[in-house]
Design an enzyme around this catalytic site. Structure first.
Site, PDB file in Angstrom:
ATOM      1  N   CYS A 109       0.630 -51.236  87.294  1.00 27.03           N
ATOM      2  CA  CYS A 109       1.747 -52.114  86.914  1.00 27.03           C
ATOM      3  C   CYS A 109       2.229 -52.925  88.125  1.00 27.03           C
ATOM      4  O   CYS A 109       2.753 -54.021  87.971  1.00 27.03           O
ATOM      5  CB  CYS A 109       2.879 -51.329  86.271  1.00 27.03           C
ATOM      6  SG  CYS A 109       3.852 -50.367  87.406  1.00 27.03           S
ATOM      7  N   ASP A 126     -32.516 -52.927 103.381  1.00 26.86           N
ATOM      8  CA  ASP A 126     -31.802 -54.205 103.506  1.00 26.86           C
ATOM      9  C   ASP A 126     -32.614 -55.266 104.238  1.00 26.86           C
ATOM     10  O   ASP A 126     -33.448 -54.954 105.094  1.00 26.86           O
ATOM     11  CB  ASP A 126     -30.480 -54.005 104.269  1.00 26.86           C
ATOM     12  CG  ASP A 126     -29.436 -53.338 103.401  1.00 26.86           C
ATOM     13  OD1 ASP A 126     -29.677 -53.221 102.189  1.00 26.86           O
ATOM     14  OD2 ASP A 126     -28.386 -52.938 103.934  1.00 26.86           O
ATOM     15  N   ARG A 132     -24.546 -58.210 116.312  1.00 25.37           N
ATOM     16  CA  ARG A 132     -24.515 -56.872 116.912  1.00 25.37           C
ATOM     17  C   ARG A 132     -25.808 -56.082 116.700  1.00 25.37           C
ATOM     18  O   ARG A 132     -25.958 -55.008 117.255  1.00 25.37           O
ATOM     19  CB  ARG A 132     -23.311 -56.070 116.396  1.00 25.37           C
ATOM     20  CG  ARG A 132     -23.391 -55.825 114.924  1.00 25.37           C
ATOM     21  CD  ARG A 132     -22.065 -55.465 114.293  1.00 25.37           C
ATOM     22  NE  ARG A 132     -22.280 -55.149 112.883  1.00 25.37           N
ATOM     23  CZ  ARG A 132     -22.543 -56.058 111.958  1.00 25.37           C
ATOM     24  NH1 ARG A 132     -22.637 -57.323 112.247  1.00 25.37           N
ATOM     25  NH2 ARG A 132     -22.722 -55.690 110.699  1.00 25.37           N
ATOM     26  N   ARG A 148     -18.009 -60.061 111.624  1.00 25.79           N
ATOM     27  CA  ARG A 148     -17.555 -58.666 111.740  1.00 25.79           C
ATOM     28  C   ARG A 148     -16.774 -58.430 113.035  1.00 25.79           C
ATOM     29  O   ARG A 148     -15.880 -57.606 113.100  1.00 25.79           O
ATOM     30  CB  ARG A 148     -18.743 -57.705 111.678  1.00 25.79           C
ATOM     31  CG  ARG A 148     -19.635 -57.877 110.450  1.00 25.79           C
ATOM     32  CD  ARG A 148     -18.851 -57.759 109.131  1.00 25.79           C
ATOM     33  NE  ARG A 148     -19.696 -57.725 107.965  1.00 25.79           N
ATOM     34  CZ  ARG A 148     -19.929 -58.775 107.179  1.00 25.79           C
ATOM     35  NH1 ARG A 148     -19.392 -59.947 107.449  1.00 25.79           N
ATOM     36  NH2 ARG A 148     -20.695 -58.663 106.118  1.00 25.79           N
ATOM     37  N   ASP A 173     -23.915 -46.729 106.766  1.00 26.99           N
ATOM     38  CA  ASP A 173     -22.553 -47.269 106.757  1.00 26.99           C
ATOM     39  C   ASP A 173     -21.788 -46.870 105.499  1.00 26.99           C
ATOM     40  O   ASP A 173     -20.777 -47.457 105.190  1.00 26.99           O
ATOM     41  CB  ASP A 173     -22.598 -48.800 106.874  1.00 26.99           C
ATOM     42  CG  ASP A 173     -23.361 -49.437 105.709  1.00 26.99           C
ATOM     43  OD1 ASP A 173     -23.844 -48.681 104.850  1.00 26.99           O
ATOM     44  OD2 ASP A 173     -23.472 -50.675 105.673  1.00 26.99           O
TER      45      ASP A 173
END
Length: 1042
Positions: free
Chosen positions: A616, A488, A497, A41, A560
């Site tokens: 397209c 998570d 971090r 990151r 986030d």
């Protein structure tokens, strides 16, 4: 928290680091390569070049109280060749107000020695040592070992000696300090310092529509070029003015949003058509003056435009503090002591009078500086620690524009007014919070300790937030409580971090590890943290129920994504809770404070929508690498995600072909998918997967392109006589498969392995075997089909729009009949691929990179490496520890105000920062919108966001009567999708409903029981006021007595 071994020292020679064996891992993988799984990151913020320069730099941090350790932490996470710490002074109990790597057991031991081993745990690639010296100024030549030096907590006379030496010897210098709610930073990067990239923004590029004889360039299709005067651009693919394509950067002058001038173009030929322009980042050369010169005539940056006169006053005031300390044996003024404050003010006047500018002094501000001089606040350390660490990284990398040369900041608005502040209140008590008590007083410390706060998210911002809360003693009192939730698990890329996590934590829950780490930092938090593992959303309202929300004092978001933030924001508005929101994007950060009944909320404003591309363009006419990456990601889904899901539905859902398929509207496509994946292309071995992958190469990069050129040959023209292949339309060329071309081979290898994954076939990366399979294949020749129609422009209707639904009924019936019956396949299921960008072994990013770059090769678009492709395809948010630290510091400064109960909106600040520029902007929160209606006793003002009517569980008749008394005639009542009452309903229909209680009415109409955990029901009403005007009024909350 790990304890140090022995005396806690590590012997490291700075030029030849010899860290512990397991940490060495040959820094940066031993061959100059950067560990992308750890630094992923951050790489998207700084880039490979800047990080390689950082990787060859040695940095010294002097002073290891809260500010010093914050800087050391951020630099260690960012990754430098070596980090050395210097602070031989013994740790004191009050250092624990902000020094998160000290424990009470360390009091009395040298700060650097006990801190270094804990900093060294943060990053195996950054060896951390201790600078061995009793007095850093006794032998300045030792500083030659470092490229960059940071001074904190250093007397001014030592600062001057070190600063002069560094300036003369080309060593970069950053000096920073905080005094309570005041902070200062100074930089000196020497003469002719080169900034390679002042902004960090991606170079702009676009398509040229025309260049006239005066050098005026027009951008295609009225797209804004976004350039500024003085920018430089290069050109390519310009026809007619071929000399423009020589790669020379040309300075531009902006003439309008769609045009810019490149000056004299005589002698370059006459423009015919085509061309691309690309912005070139030109280096900027800066000259810095030494500290001794800058003290007398400072170059001051603004941190808050509402405090225009503040920097010059603080410049004199901070010098006065140093002078005071020198006179008083190194001791700063006592907390809230008037005698010391008077002396500091006198010294400040003397310094101000001697300076050229002679700033006007505000006695109150200088006295506050004296009162707070011994203060040590964690959020201020976080703010200046983030800022100073970023300046160090700028110095050694040349990336981003440095602070030039002074920046002062204060947050005096954070001072409490609801509790007393005097010398008695602010005196040291021998506790870990003395640094904070010195600023706010003991009474306010008690207020902080008894707060009930909810933290949503324990990622990067969440970790920093918890660290700050632990240091300030939030919720450590008898009535305090912190709830933290995060669903998570920790991944390796988080470690760069999210500093509360260590490699051993990978795979564990973030909320649990983060809570455990801060309880080790401040044991007063033991038993005070409620660790949760659920996301805050509509489907968890039985967990985060009314009792939960009612029991909170406030909420802090560390999220986030916009959806989760919006949901939490709506709950905070409903339950009238304060909300602190913040976010970062690379070097940019923002903070927002939401105060009930005062400010608008997070959801009151919206971000612009994400950029999307016309279909397209993606299908047939890409002209940028972003187009080919979006196309490749869609192809990934089309091959490995969608079809296996369709097959599994066919195998598991009863009568899938008869019911679900008929409703879906794309029968033909679905039936063909089922046929291909269950019959025609169903592989039996890995060899079959290789053959399938090779055929997909042919189909996408040769046949589809040949068909496109058959429909629109390279010399075709539009109806207006213009060349068809011009402007944004780039004429492609089909590719011929070459197994020795790495991109061609990678496409086949990755596609074969992902196809094998779908069918539970053993994967393989045996190149020799794959090549032998390819060698034995016969690829049929391709003949274009005159019946194929291709959409030439997104403004035209898509000629293939209805193909999926209709088609030949008989042909579809034949496919359907030929499919194997689900029951004949037993337990057979396909395994859909779940896209995961951070696993480098799963072939996901390999496939998308190869697929995208092959298409780029078709269309002669410059290819993107795997790193850039992963960034765009994975929608990665670039992140760096410095911005995160600074932003959370700003949030906690607002939290102090909320705890104090401030109700003046002018005292609060929303912050916008960009460390690359660097830029600081603060604004007062926007007030919530107000409305009015005519009641029986005159005009009534309502807050459109925060107000609501509340009612007990009365009958509908009573409900209508109660509002009539307020001067409001209700014409409609609804709850969710149920319309409960309407004045236009026939009298008979309403008659049955009027005697019903409101809760009964809801259950009767919706035919659903109100869940047991729900303690209220929301009604939307439309009504007229006394003037018979329709009025916009708030919702009504029915309180259920449960």
């Amino acid at each position: 928290m790990t304890e140090t071994n022995g005396n806690g020292k590590m012997d490291i020679d700075v030029d030849v680091p010899r860290p512990k064996v397991e940490e060495l891992k040959q820094a940066q993988d031993g061959n100059g390569e950067i560990d992308e799984s750890l630094y992923s990151r951050q790489l998207y913020v700084l880039g490979h070049e800047a990080m390689k320069r950082m990787g060859s730099s040695n940095v010294l941090v002097v002073g290891l109280r809260g500010l010093g350790v914050e800087i050391a932490k951020n630099i260690a996470l960012a990754g430098v060749k070596s980090l050395t710490l210097y602070d031989p002074k013994p740790a004191r109990i009050e250092d624990l107000s902000s020094q998160f790597f000290l424990t009470p057991a360390d009091v009395g031991k040298p700060r650097a020695a006990v801190t270094a081993p804990r900093v060294s745990e943060l990053n195996p690639y950054t060896p951390v040592g201790v600078h061995d010296s009793d007095n850093i100024t006794s032998d300045l030549s030792q500083l030659k070992r470092y490229q960059s030096v940071v001074l904190t907590d250093t007397p001014l006379k030592d600062q001057l000696a070190i600063a002069d030496y560094c300036h003369e010897n080309g060593i970069y210098l950053v000096i920073t300090d905080t005094f309570g709610l005041f902070g200062t930073i100074f930089t000196d990067f020497g003469k002719n310092f080169t900034v390679g990239d002042p902004t960090g923004e991606n170079p702009l590029s676009g398509i040229v529509a025309g260049i006239d004889t005066d050098g005026l360039v027009s951008a295609l299709d009225e797209t804004r070029h976004g350039l500024e005067d003085g920018d430089f651009v290069t050109f390519s693919e310009v026809e007619g003015m071929d000399k423009l394509n020589d790669g020379t950067p040309r300075k531009i002058t902006v003439k309008g949003p769609y045009t810019f001038s490149i000056g004299d173009v005589s002698g370059l030929g006459e423009y015919k058509r085509g061309g691309l322009y690309t912005q070139v980042k030109m280096p900027k050369i800066l000259d810095f003056e030494p500290l001794s010169t800058q003290l007398k005539k400072p170059e001051l940056m603004m941190s808050d435009y509402a405090k225009f006169d503040r920097p010059a006053q603080l410049h004199a005031g901070v010098q006065a503090l140093h002078e005071f300390a020198e006179k008083h044996g190194g001791e700063l003024p006592r907390a809230h002591n008037d005698e010391d404050a008077a002396e500091v003010f006198k010294l400040t006047q003397d310094i101000a009078n001697k300076s050229e500018e002679k700033p006007e002094l505000d006695e109150k501000i200088i006295k506050e500086l004296s009162y707070q001089a011994r203060g040590d606040l964690s959020p201020m350390a976080a703010l200046f620690g983030g800022l100073a660490a970023q300046e160090v990284l700028k110095s050694v990398s040349g990336k981003f524009h440095p602070v030039k040369q002074w920046l002062y900041f204060d947050s005096l608005e954070s001072l409490p007014t609801s509790t007393p502040r005097n010398e008695e209140e602010c005196k040291p008590l021998g506790t870990r919070y003395d640094g904070q008590i010195a600023v706010f007083g003991k009474s306010f410390q008690d207020e902080i300790a008894n707060v009930k706060q909810f933290l949503v998210g324990a990622g990067a911002i969440g970790c920093e937030m918890l660290k700050n809360w632990a240091m300030i003693g939030l919720a450590t009192g008898p009535n305090g409580k912190i709830s933290v939730t995060d669903m998570d698990q920790i991944e390796r890329s988080n470690l760069n971090r999210q500093f509360l996590f260590r490699p051993k934590d990978v795979g564990k829950l973030k909320s649990e590890c983060a809570s455990g780490a801060v309880q080790a930092m401040n044991p007063d938090l033991k038993g005070k943290i409620n660790v949760m593992r659920d996301r805050v959303a509509q489907d968890t309202e039985h967990i985060f129920n009314e009792d939960f929300w009612e029991g909170l004092d406030g909420v802090t978001n560390a999220l986030d994504n916009v959806d989760a933030r919006t949901y939490v924001d709506r709950r905070c508005v409903f339950f009238h809770k304060h909300l602190l929101d913040s976010g970062t994007l690379g070097t940019k950060g923002n903070t927002q404070v939401v105060i009930p009944r005062q400010t608008e909320s997070y959801s009151s404003s919206q971000d612009p929508p994400e950029q999307s591309f016309p279909m397209c363009t993606l299908r047939s006419f890409p002209n940028r690498i972003e187009h080919t990456i979006a196309w490749a990601k869609d192809l990934f889904h089309t091959y490995f995600v969608g079809p296996p899901e369709v097959v599994n539905m066919y195998l598991t859902q009863k009568d899938y072909l008869g019911s679900a398929l008929k409703q879906s509207g794309n029968e033909k496509q679905t039936l063909e998918t089922l046929r291909d994946y269950l019959q025609a292309d169903k592989p039996e071995s890995f060899d079959d997967c290789v053959e399938w992958a090779r055929m997909q190469f042919e189909k996408q990069y040769h046949n589809a392109i040949s068909q496109l050129l058959f429909n629109f040959p390279k010399d075709s023209q539009t109806s207006s006589g213009q060349p068809f292949w011009s402007g944004p339309k780039r004429a492609p060329d089909p590719l011929k498969f070459d197994p020795n071309n790495e991109t061609h081979y990678t496409f086949v290898l990755a596609a074969a392995n992902l196809h094998a994954f779908n069918y539970h076939i053993k994967p393989s990366s045996d190149r020799k075997h794959v090549l032998s399979v390819l060698d034995h294949m016969i690829i049929p020749d391709f003949k274009p089909d005159p019946g194929v129609k291709i959409q030439a422009d997104e403004k035209e209707p898509d000629p293939n729009a209805n193909n999926g639904a209709m088609g030949d009924e008989e042909a579809l019936e034949t496919i359907a009949k030929g499919l194997p019956q689900p029951k004949t396949l037993g337990d057979f299921r396909l395994e859909p691929v779940e896209f995961e960008k951070d696993d480098d072994t799963n072939y996901h990013i390999d496939f998308i990179t190869a697929a995208s770059n092959l298409r780029a090769e078709n269309y002669k678009i410059a290819a993107a490496d795997r790193h850039k492709t992963k960034f765009i395809a994975g929608k990665i948010i670039p992140a760096i520890a410095t911005t995160t630290a600074l932003v959370t510091g700003l949030v906690v400064l607002e939290l102090y105000k909320i705890i104090d109960g401030k109700d003046d909106i002018e005292q609060y600040k929303n912050g916008f920062i960009n460390l690359a520029l660097p830029f600081f902007g603060f604004s007062e929160p926007i007030a919530s919108p107000k409305g009015k209606y005519q009641g029986p006793n005159g005009e009534v003002t309502i807050d459109k966001l925060w107000d609501r009517f509340e009612t007990e569980d009365v009958t509908l008749q009573q409900f209508l009567d109660d509002f009539k008394k307020k001067g409001l005639s209700i014409s409609m009542i609804s709850s969710g999708v149920s319309l409960l009452y309407a004045s236009f309903y026939p009298a008979a229909k309403n008659k049955d409903r009027l005697p019903m209680k409101m809760s009964q009415l809801v259950e009767h109409i919706s035919k659903k029981k109100i869940p047991d955990h729900q303690k209220n029901v929301i009604f939307e009403i439309t009504a007229e006021d006394e003037t018979e005007e329709d009025v916009e009024i708030p919702y009504v909350m029915l309180k259920l007595s449960k």
